[in-house]
Scaffold this motif. Sequence first.
Motif, PDB file in Angstrom:
ATOM      1  N   THR A  72     172.009 112.750  59.128  1.00 11.62           N
ATOM      2  CA  THR A  72     171.342 111.752  59.949  1.00 11.62           C
ATOM      3  C   THR A  72     172.349 110.776  60.545  1.00 11.62           C
ATOM      4  O   THR A  72     173.351 110.443  59.918  1.00 11.62           O
ATOM      5  N   SER A  73     172.042 110.341  61.752  1.00 15.15           N
ATOM      6  CA  SER A  73     172.903 109.342  62.398  1.00 15.15           C
ATOM      7  C   SER A  73     172.404 107.926  62.135  1.00 15.15           C
ATOM      8  O   SER A  73     173.081 106.956  62.481  1.00 15.15           O
ATOM      9  N   ASP A  74     171.221 107.808  61.528  1.00 15.41           N
ATOM     10  CA  ASP A  74     170.627 106.496  61.265  1.00 15.41           C
ATOM     11  C   ASP A  74     171.027 106.045  59.859  1.00 15.41           C
ATOM     12  O   ASP A  74     170.327 106.300  58.873  1.00 15.41           O
ATOM     13  N   VAL A  75     172.178 105.404  59.761  1.00 13.35           N
ATOM     14  CA  VAL A  75     172.746 104.990  58.478  1.00 13.35           C
ATOM     15  C   VAL A  75     173.013 103.492  58.509  1.00 13.35           C
ATOM     16  O   VAL A  75     173.617 102.982  59.451  1.00 13.35           O
ATOM     17  N   MET A  76     172.552 102.788  57.475  1.00 11.60           N
ATOM     18  CA  MET A  76     172.831 101.355  57.330  1.00 11.60           C
ATOM     19  C   MET A  76     173.783 101.149  56.157  1.00 11.60           C
ATOM     20  O   MET A  76     173.617 101.746  55.103  1.00 11.60           O
TER      21      MET A  76
END
Length: 775
Positions: free
Chosen positions: A622-626
């Motif tokens: 995933t590119s949605d990383v916090m």
Amino acid sequence: MVTAFGGLSIGYSGLQAHQRALMVTGHNIANAGNEDYSRQQVVLTTTTPLGFNTPYGSGMYGTGVQVSLIKRITDVFIDNRLINENKSYGYWEKMQQLTHQLELIYNEPSENGIQSALDAFWRSLENLSNAEGQSEQSAARRLVIENANNLTGLINIVYEQLQELGGQGGFAGQQNAVDHEIATMVKSINQMAKEIAELNKGITAAVGAGKEPNDLLDRRDALIRQLSLLGNTTVTTSNSGETRVTFAGLVIAQGVNSYSIETRQDANGKLQLFHSENKLQVLPTDGALKALFDFRDNIVAHNIDSLNEFVITFTDIFNELHRTGFGLDGSTGNNFFEPLPEQKNGGIYKLRSNVYIPYPDKPFNGESSTTEPENFEKRLQRSSTLTVAASPFPFIDVTKSFANAEFTNKPDLNSKIMLTVNGETYLSDRLSAYSSVKEFIDKFNSNDIMLKNGIKLNYDDNNDKFVLTVANGNADVTIAEVDGMSTISSFNTINNGFWTSANINISTPMSYNNIADRAQINSNNDGIVDFRDSRLSINGYTIYYDGNVDSLNDIIQRINNTNCGAIAAVDATGRFTLTATKSTDYKILSIEDNGNLLSTLGILSQGKGYFGAISDERNIITSDVMREPIKNAAFAFKVSEEIKKNPNKVAATGGADNNLDGIPDTSFGPGDTSNAIKLANLRYNTYMNNRTNTFNDFYSSLISKVAVEAQGAKTNFETKEVLITNLKNLRQSVSGVSLDEEFANMIKFQQGYQASAKFVSAMNDMLNILMSVAR
């Protein structure tokens, strides 16, 4: 023989003794108000008598009186009890003071507290959800922003006060109040240790000269009692008379020598204590010093962590939902609160799936024939598996090369196939190197790894698929495709790979109870990815799942029930999320999956794992990383500047998901407030404490804990205060000065002095008579 001069000597001894007794009485009276003073008592004894033997008789006659001892009146048992109880009394006295300060910081319940501000914020969202007309909605939006500013400002202030009280100090780097008091207390301890050593020197010298150092002993005992209030203190005296005082188990005074306590800052900038001589850490187990450490490291730290946890979760959840709504200006995807700054090079705090999951409450492996456009299975199929019917050709001519044979799913001629069996890996040549498909199959099947494990690859021309059979039920098989650049793509993460379920069946079920850290593949005959009897590992905790019976919500609940340090959820856009909690310092420590759930959801590469290292992050798909938030998140809590500048961006309006990706893309229009209703209802949802508490409940429990700790400290302090008062009264009854008694003694000794003076005067008259006769 008794002489007149002997009588003068007797009278003089009486004068001397009663004069000294009067001086001791005066000393007692002068110290009547001194709690540390022990009453002194004069012990009078007769002087050595003289014998006589004359024609008129024989016998012994007295020679007078002397002060043999000035006695210090004490009870060692009571004094020792006072020292032992002082440490507990000192602890609760200090803890009561500190927890009261904590209550003052929160100022709850009150109209100016965080609880009131939080309630006002929720009410303003409810008002916005009921607002009608653009002007009313605009005013309601401004009120939401105003209440949000009040909420964030109060949390900022309380958080800063907590830091100044017992955290990292002010944000300019100054020392916190507790550490300042610890440093001041340590200076007092060092001064007392030095003074005790000096007193030991004076006491030893006085005792050696045959004197009673009563006042020095009183002073030393008073210092020891003061020390016992600060920490666990013991006093021992050796056979040689040397006195040793220990504090927190370490010697601070022994004979004429004293040892100091040093302060050092730890990695977090907080004071720790060490012995100057042996460099051991000083760890008080009781007393006021222990209370300061407990308050700083446990109570204040818990409150600081809790406010950070509240802000981190509140910001994330509220922004997540706010981004799905629309403002009056038609904008969407806006954060209401400023996203919290992330730690540079920090660990992963949150992962969000790239895959939309419209029905998280349905089992994964449903009917493949469904025609529903949002069907979970259909959305999870790779592009190469969308058409699973046989190819238009009756069969593939295996005598032809891969380039000439007609496949439903065309191969990349530069790619290879890699297969791992029980730890052994086979890697083929490039597909372009084989003169025919049959040559490739023959070479594959003749390989030692395949022969040993009973693995065979064939082509089924009836179903237009390769068939992989596994004779050994314990074999653990991983299939991957390697392209011409030697980049490994997991079997179930290839978008257009050749070795997918479109082209290959596994006709014999694999073992699912073998090597846990290796990916295992299975596919049913319809070519749909099959989740079966697999297990996740999150932060070392194992979670089993079976796609035939489990829905995503079932697995999410199972993850959350493990308390594994990460919270699983489906967000407002239908994406699976995995979020680290405070227990792991807001970092995901590790993720593994021996099946294909996470890879299909778009979280983790098939057969790969993440173990906290930056090098492992290439396995995160995933590119949605916090990243983990900054340490002082509560101080960074504030409303978005864009929202402040333009209240019309407050996303109260809902929207329609026209392209069926879970993300609303068309606003319902300015009259709609459906998203404001959702935002207001966040008040009633459980997001805190592993999804068991609402935001309000979490904060209320924090305040309740503060109140309970303060009340407990007060109760214990009052209980100990009664005990110490009783012990002090008992000590005063023994060692204290009674003015009535001293006045009686004063009269007695005064009259004795006067009588002795008269006796001397009478003896003087007798001598004068004798002298006149002699003349």
